[in-house]
Design a protein around this motif. Structure first.
Motif, short mmCIF file in Angstrom:
data_model
loop_
_atom_site.label_atom_id
_atom_site.label_comp_id
_atom_site.label_asym_id
_atom_site.label_seq_id
_atom_site.Cartn_x
_atom_site.Cartn_y
_atom_site.Cartn_z
N GLY A 1 -51.57 80.52 -45.25
CA GLY A 1 -50.88 81.48 -46.12
C GLY A 1 -49.78 80.77 -46.87
N HIS A 2 -48.57 81.31 -46.80
CA HIS A 2 -47.33 80.71 -47.31
C HIS A 2 -47.19 80.74 -48.83
CE1 HIS A 2 -43.71 78.31 -47.30
NE2 HIS A 2 -44.26 77.42 -48.10
N THR A 3 -48.23 80.42 -49.58
CA THR A 3 -48.08 80.33 -51.03
C THR A 3 -48.09 81.71 -51.70
OG1 THR A 3 -50.46 80.18 -51.42
CG2 THR A 3 -49.28 78.11 -51.07
N CYS B 1 -53.21 77.97 -39.58
CA CYS B 1 -51.81 77.52 -39.63
C CYS B 1 -51.13 78.27 -40.78
CB CYS B 1 -51.72 76.01 -39.83
SG CYS B 1 -52.70 75.38 -41.19
N HIS B 2 -49.80 78.16 -40.86
CA HIS B 2 -49.11 78.91 -41.91
C HIS B 2 -49.13 78.19 -43.26
CE1 HIS B 2 -46.41 81.53 -43.99
NE2 HIS B 2 -45.56 80.54 -44.21
N HIS B 3 -48.70 76.95 -43.27
CA HIS B 3 -48.63 76.20 -44.53
C HIS B 3 -49.99 75.59 -44.85
CE1 HIS B 3 -44.48 76.18 -42.99
NE2 HIS B 3 -44.09 76.10 -44.24
N GLY C 1 -49.01 83.96 -40.33
CA GLY C 1 -47.57 83.74 -40.36
C GLY C 1 -46.76 84.51 -41.38
N ASP C 2 -45.45 84.33 -41.28
CA ASP C 2 -44.47 85.08 -42.08
C ASP C 2 -44.64 86.59 -41.90
OD1 ASP C 2 -43.18 82.80 -42.82
OD2 ASP C 2 -43.67 82.91 -44.96
N LEU C 3 -44.52 86.99 -40.64
CA LEU C 3 -44.53 88.42 -40.32
C LEU C 3 -43.25 89.08 -40.78
CD1 LEU C 3 -46.72 89.95 -38.61
CD2 LEU C 3 -46.88 87.50 -38.53
FE LIG Z 1 -44.01 80.84 -45.66
#
Ligand SMILES: [Fe+2]
Length: 265
Positions: free
Chosen positions: A190-192, A153-155, A38-40
């Motif tokens: 991811g995310h962090t 997942c992203h978070h 995520g967060d492309l």
């Molecule tokens: Fe994010």
């Protein structure tokens, strides 16, 4: 199965040198799968999606991808409310299906923790829908013989104590317990922007939580990074790779074993 796990490239604010280093690494050592958590994009603009899509389309391996909180239009509230992931789906929908790889060595389920909006004030936070957890559990029931059961997942589903960046994922802890009962071995997120490996649950039977860093300029440590996960029937090696002076270098590696539990749910 050799998986490169990448996250938070944030096209629009990507680290060009890091993305080039990753591309060279992938060309020199093509993996079996590229998992992108995520967060492309940076603000969900169309031109960011075009740029991200062009990059994804030239990757030298099959791609599995989930959206992040930045993959919904940040500046267009109408689009955000009416179809938060419409642009994402147009660009990447083809990479969104949960699948089994390598004749059942790996079953990878996708879980979307990002939302266009939610009841909480901070829409960037993670939230798990129970229905989606049930869909992932059904996927693992259908593929109960898969040796490694992986969720992406992203978070992060639960926050680690040592980072100040938090997903505060609503329903994350319950989702993780449910997925653990379905025999899930690894959760990729991811995310962090901070890479790391941690575990959830009892020693020996714990679920391994794998976080990938970022390839954007928004590093929270001093460098861009990604993971390479080598899955064998009996164990998995998680290698953290960083881009240092334009070169990909190994930072650390963790060896984990699968949980080998039959799905109980
Ligand atoms: Fe994010």
């Amino acid at each position: 199965v050799d998986i490169v796990h990448v996250s938070d490239v944030h096209f629009g604010r990507q680290d060009q040198q890091a993305v080039r280093a990753l591309d060279r690494h992938l060309a020199d050592n093509p993996p079996d799968l590229i998992a992108i958590s995520g967060d492309l994009t940076q603000t969900g603009r169309r031109r960011e999606f075009f740029e991200a899509e062009a990059w994804v389309n030239q990757l030298p391996a099959p791609v599995a991808m989930v959206p992040g909180n930045h993959d919904t239009p940040a500046l267009n509230l109408v689009a955000r409310l009416l179809g938060p992931f419409r642009r994402y789906r147009t660009a990447f929908g083809v990479h969104s299906a949960s699948r089994v790889y390598a004749n059942g060595l790996v079953a990878l389920a996708h879980l979307n923790t990002a939302h266009g909006f939610q009841r909480r004030l901070d829409w960037s936070l993670g939230k798990v829908r129970r229905k989606e957890v049930a869909v992932a559990q059904a996927f693992f029931r259908d593929n109960r013989d898969a040796t490694w059961k992986i969720v992406m997942c992203h978070h992060p589903l639960v926050d680690k104590g040592d980072t100040h960046v938090r997903g505060k994922t609503d329903g994350g802890r319950d989702a993780l317990a449910a997925l653990a009962s379905s025999g899930v071995d690894l959760v990729l997120s991811g995310h962090t922007h901070v890479p790391g490996v941690s575990s959830y649950g009892e020693a020996g039977g714990a679920v391994t939580l794998v976080s990938a860093g970022t390839l954007s300029e928004r590093t929270r440590e001093d460098r861009a990074s990604f993971n390479r996960i080598v899955i064998q029937p009996g164990n998995a090696t998680i290698v953290q790779l960083a881009v240092i002076d334009g070169a990909v270098q190994e930072v650390k590696r963790d060896l984990v074993t699968g949980r080998a539990t039959a799905p109980s749910a």
